[in-house]
Design a protein around this motif. Structure first.
Motif, PDB file in Angstrom:
ATOM      1  N   UNK A   1      27.783  59.958  66.443  1.00  0.00           N
ATOM      2  CA  UNK A   1      28.864  59.509  67.408  1.00  0.00           C
ATOM      3  C   UNK A   1      30.290  58.983  66.399  1.00  0.00           C
ATOM      4  N   UNK A   2      29.981  58.474  65.499  1.00  0.00           N
ATOM      5  CA  UNK A   2      30.843  58.288  64.505  1.00  0.00           C
ATOM      6  C   UNK A   2      30.286  58.214  62.968  1.00  0.00           C
ATOM      7  N   UNK A   3      30.826  57.735  62.069  1.00  0.00           N
ATOM      8  CA  UNK A   3      30.340  58.085  60.503  1.00  0.00           C
ATOM      9  C   UNK A   3      29.273  56.886  60.373  1.00  0.00           C
ATOM     10  N   UNK A   4      29.037  56.069  61.374  1.00  0.00           N
ATOM     11  CA  UNK A   4      27.980  54.698  61.392  1.00  0.00           C
ATOM     12  C   UNK A   4      27.058  54.937  62.340  1.00  0.00           C
ATOM     13  N   UNK A   5      27.172  55.856  63.492  1.00  0.00           N
ATOM     14  CA  UNK A   5      26.250  55.584  64.685  1.00  0.00           C
ATOM     15  C   UNK A   5      25.750  57.226  64.774  1.00  0.00           C
ATOM     16  N   UNK A   6      24.278  57.349  65.018  1.00  0.00           N
ATOM     17  CA  UNK A   6      23.938  58.389  65.280  1.00  0.00           C
ATOM     18  C   UNK A   6      22.560  58.263  66.441  1.00  0.00           C
ATOM     19  N   UNK A   7      22.492  59.597  66.949  1.00  0.00           N
ATOM     20  CA  UNK A   7      21.598  59.485  68.020  1.00  0.00           C
ATOM     21  C   UNK A   7      20.466  60.614  67.958  1.00  0.00           C
ATOM     22  N   UNK A   8      19.373  60.242  67.919  1.00  0.00           N
ATOM     23  CA  UNK A   8      18.335  61.481  67.824  1.00  0.00           C
ATOM     24  C   UNK A   8      17.229  61.317  68.475  1.00  0.00           C
ATOM     25  N   UNK A   9      16.396  62.304  68.726  1.00  0.00           N
ATOM     26  CA  UNK A   9      15.010  62.345  69.405  1.00  0.00           C
ATOM     27  C   UNK A   9      13.860  62.133  68.571  1.00  0.00           C
ATOM     28  N   UNK A  10      13.131  61.319  68.475  1.00  0.00           N
ATOM     29  CA  UNK A  10      12.176  60.981  67.379  1.00  0.00           C
ATOM     30  C   UNK A  10      10.893  60.480  67.981  1.00  0.00           C
ATOM     31  N   UNK A  11       9.808  60.765  67.500  1.00  0.00           N
ATOM     32  CA  UNK A  11       8.497  60.031  67.506  1.00  0.00           C
ATOM     33  C   UNK A  11       7.761  60.792  68.726  1.00  0.00           C
ATOM     34  N   UNK A  12       6.446  60.204  68.933  1.00  0.00           N
ATOM     35  CA  UNK A  12       5.632  60.148  69.709  1.00  0.00           C
ATOM     36  C   UNK A  12       4.821  58.988  70.375  1.00  0.00           C
ATOM     37  N   UNK A  13       5.137  58.451  71.564  1.00  0.00           N
ATOM     38  CA  UNK A  13       5.855  59.415  72.632  1.00  0.00           C
ATOM     39  C   UNK A  13       7.344  59.546  72.472  1.00  0.00           C
ATOM     40  N   UNK A  14       7.885  60.537  72.900  1.00  0.00           N
ATOM     41  CA  UNK A  14       9.345  60.809  72.610  1.00  0.00           C
ATOM     42  C   UNK A  14      10.105  59.948  72.936  1.00  0.00           C
ATOM     43  N   UNK A  15      10.924  59.400  71.923  1.00  0.00           N
ATOM     44  CA  UNK A  15      12.180  58.486  72.120  1.00  0.00           C
ATOM     45  C   UNK A  15      13.545  58.822  71.906  1.00  0.00           C
ATOM     46  N   UNK A  16      14.418  58.312  72.621  1.00  0.00           N
ATOM     47  CA  UNK A  16      15.892  58.679  72.235  1.00  0.00           C
ATOM     48  C   UNK A  16      16.565  57.505  71.544  1.00  0.00           C
ATOM     49  N   UNK A  17      16.633  57.263  70.330  1.00  0.00           N
ATOM     50  CA  UNK A  17      16.921  56.548  69.309  1.00  0.00           C
ATOM     51  C   UNK A  17      18.283  56.353  68.815  1.00  0.00           C
ATOM     52  N   UNK A  18      19.099  55.319  69.130  1.00  0.00           N
ATOM     53  CA  UNK A  18      20.274  55.016  68.610  1.00  0.00           C
ATOM     54  C   UNK A  18      20.341  54.162  67.240  1.00  0.00           C
ATOM     55  N   UNK A  19      20.871  54.828  66.413  1.00  0.00           N
ATOM     56  CA  UNK A  19      20.950  53.977  65.064  1.00  0.00           C
ATOM     57  C   UNK A  19      22.408  53.791  64.284  1.00  0.00           C
ATOM     58  N   UNK A  20      22.564  52.620  63.839  1.00  0.00           N
ATOM     59  CA  UNK A  20      23.807  52.398  63.251  1.00  0.00           C
ATOM     60  C   UNK A  20      23.582  51.990  61.690  1.00  0.00           C
ATOM     61  N   UNK A  21      24.203  52.747  60.912  1.00  0.00           N
ATOM     62  CA  UNK A  21      23.778  52.614  59.430  1.00  0.00           C
ATOM     63  C   UNK A  21      25.144  52.004  58.571  1.00  0.00           C
TER      64      UNK A  21
END
Length: 365
Positions: free
Chosen positions: A345-365
């Motif tokens: 989304x920007x240089x600090x925020x990423x959205x990805x699909x991860x894990x089991x069960x499947x999750x949509x995760x928003x991460x800010x670095x």
């Protein structure tokens, strides 16, 4: 002498808005104007000195007197045009002559965010209006946008963005931190507000950036988009389709807002079911910087019209702005999942699909 049809329409629309907001029952049962109590609710009008806002100021002063409400005015001077202080002074004097009290004039500093002068001025204006309203314990600020303004806003949305949201225009009511901004004149045209001013011999100011004084064929491309739509595009479309595009676009916004409100209600309920934020999210998915988690498997079963709004709601809950292309890319993580990479989304925020069960995760670095 009785009121004209235009004046009656404006009075009825303004009274309806104030009654809808619960501001009735403060006047005696006798008809006519009343001196409001000192502790009566205060209604304030945002007045620019133009024909629309001066017409609304005059109408609101009459309606509030009928309803036993106090009525004041706020004049914001952006300082962007030479002589703006004189315009503000004239507007304040006129509102005072209407019997409005308090009448407050404030000069604001318009910043430069890169969003454009019009957007920066609007942000500064609303900030000032909000603070003044809160300082005076005013719960309602009336804005003078007309049916013409609504049509222009819809056209701007069509040109600048996509989807249903482009057709929404301006809502009649908008709660900003406990202050309601209401637009009672959305069913009246600019021609009607002009007639009200002429009937009441109210002198108004025309903003030169509106472009209405431009010679035919001499419209400057330096004018704001709204002005070019007003002076050139809408008149051309009226001629091209032999129809009243202001009426057409403003009615379209009413229908679009109705559909939007329903979709938002359904999407919000679904978001609350599937979204986990804060500490709970980090507990569910152990990754540093996680701010939100959605059940992707459940969400991908929903209709795209709903799942995309849930994604928007998720990002909004995290205070993360995103473009329509970014939101579509996140949607692909649901509807076309094949192990593709994360969406930044920007240089600090990423959205990805991860894990089991499947999750949509928003991460800010």
């Amino acid at each position: 002498m009785g009121y004209s049809a235009d004046m009656k329409a404006a009075i009825g629309a303004t009274r309806h808005v104030l009654t809808t907001l619960g501001l009735d029952g403060f006047a005696s049962k006798e008809h006519g104007e009343h001196v409001p109590d000192l502790d009566a609710p205060l209604v304030m009008v945002a007045c620019s000195g133009g024909r629309d806002s001066l017409a609304l100021s005059y109408v609101a002063s009459k309606v509030c007197a009928m309803m036993g409400l106090r009525c004041g005015a706020i004049i914001i001077d952006h300082g962007l045009i030479a002589g703006s202080d004189t315009v503000a002074e004239h507007a304040a004097q006129t509102c005072t002559e209407f019997g409005m009290n308090p009448v407050i004039t404030q000069r604001v500093q318009v910043g430069n965010t890169g969003a454009g002068t019009e957007a920066d001025a609007r942000f500064a204006r609303y900030q000032a209006l909000w603070h003044i309203a809160r300082e005076h314990n005013c719960k309602v600020v009336l804005m003078a946008h007309t049916k013409d303004d609504q049509a222009e806003t819809v056209m701007m949305g069509v040109l600048r963005t996509v989807g249903l949201d482009a057709l929404l225009g301006m809502p009649q009511y908008n709660d900003r931190g406990g202050i309601v901004f209401a637009r009672p004149l959305l069913e009246l045209t600019r021609e009607q507000t002009t007639q009200i001013c002429k009937e009441q011999q109210i002198e108004w100011w025309d903003d030169p950036t509106n472009g209405e004084q431009a010679d035919e064929g001499g419209l400057s491309t330096d004018l704001p988009l709204r002005s070019r739509i007003r002076v050139a595009l809408l008149p051309y479309l009226n001629h091209f389709v032999h129809a009243d595009m202001v009426e057409h676009l403003s009615r379209s916004s009413v229908l679009a807002q109705r559909d939007y409100e329903y979709l938002q209600q359904q999407a919000q309920q679904l978001t609350e079911q599937l979204l986990v934020t804060g500490d709970s999210a980090r507990a569910k998915w152990q990754q540093e910087g996680t701010v939100a988690v959605l059940d992707a498997k459940a969400l991908e079963q929903e209709h795209p019209a709903m799942s995309m709004r849930v994604i928007v709601n998720m990002l909004h809950a995290c205070n993360i702005p995103a473009t329509s292309k970014q939101i579509e890319a996140i949607g692909q993580l649901l509807t076309n999942w094949h192990g593709q990479g994360d969406v930044w989304i920007n240089q600090h925020t990423v959205v990805g699909r991860q894990g089991h069960p499947s999750l949509l995760v928003v991460v800010q670095q």
